[in-house]
Design a protein around this motif. Structure first.
Motif, short mmCIF file in Angstrom:
data_model
loop_
_atom_site.label_atom_id
_atom_site.label_comp_id
_atom_site.label_asym_id
_atom_site.label_seq_id
_atom_site.Cartn_x
_atom_site.Cartn_y
_atom_site.Cartn_z
N TRP A 11 27.55 44.88 40.70
CA TRP A 11 28.06 43.76 39.91
C TRP A 11 27.04 42.63 39.84
O TRP A 11 26.80 42.05 38.78
CB TRP A 11 29.38 43.27 40.48
CG TRP A 11 29.90 42.06 39.77
CD1 TRP A 11 29.99 40.80 40.28
CD2 TRP A 11 30.36 41.97 38.43
NE1 TRP A 11 30.49 39.94 39.33
CE2 TRP A 11 30.71 40.64 38.19
CE3 TRP A 11 30.49 42.89 37.41
CZ2 TRP A 11 31.20 40.21 36.96
CZ3 TRP A 11 30.98 42.45 36.19
CH2 TRP A 11 31.33 41.13 35.98
N ARG A 80 34.12 43.07 34.00
CA ARG A 80 34.37 44.44 34.45
C ARG A 80 35.85 44.72 34.54
O ARG A 80 36.67 43.81 34.66
CB ARG A 80 33.76 44.64 35.83
CG ARG A 80 32.25 44.76 35.80
CD ARG A 80 31.72 45.12 37.12
NE ARG A 80 32.01 46.54 37.38
CZ ARG A 80 31.61 47.18 38.44
NH1 ARG A 80 30.92 46.57 39.35
NH2 ARG A 80 31.89 48.45 38.60
N THR A 83 39.06 42.82 36.54
CA THR A 83 38.63 41.47 36.91
C THR A 83 39.67 40.47 36.43
O THR A 83 40.10 40.51 35.28
CB THR A 83 37.27 41.14 36.26
OG1 THR A 83 36.30 42.07 36.74
CG2 THR A 83 36.83 39.73 36.60
#
Length: 114
Positions: A11, A80, A83
């Motif tokens: 991430w 993502r 989220t």
């Protein structure tokens, strides 16, 4: 766990790469003459905005001006899966969420899907 660590690192890497690309694009655009900046931003964002119901109701001769105004103030964010983008009760005035691809799940403050 190692899986969590790998997900966090992935991430961070993705976020950093996206931010670097956005910064480079913004710097490149800022070097262009103002009229060319406007035309480029309109070209890049037109397909995204012209399908919004609020824009589709604007007379065709005024749509480019509306899209240009939106493009000047919008901030694109890559999110993502799974989220959290806003919480119940959070002040989101002045914000609009446009889902370009994927789905959004909306739940109430008690976690109940709507």
């Amino acid at each position: 766990s190692r899986e969590l660590e790998a997900d966090v690192l992935e991430w961070v890497d993705m976020s950093w790469a996206v931010e670097q690309q956005r910064t480079q694009q913004q710097n490149l655009i800022k070097q262009l003459p103002a009229d060319l900046q406007e035309r480029l931003v309109l070209h890049l964002t037109k397909s995204l905005f012209e399908n919004l119901s609020v824009v589709s109701r604007v007379p065709p001769e005024n749509r480019d001006a509306i899209i240009s105004a939106l493009a000047r103030v919008v901030t694109f964010t890559l999110v993502r899966k799974d989220t959290l983008i806003a919480t119940y009760g959070e002040l989101v005035a002045g914000r609009m969420f446009i889902v370009v691809s994927g789905r959004v799940r909306i739940t109430s403050g008690l976690g109940m899907q709507q």
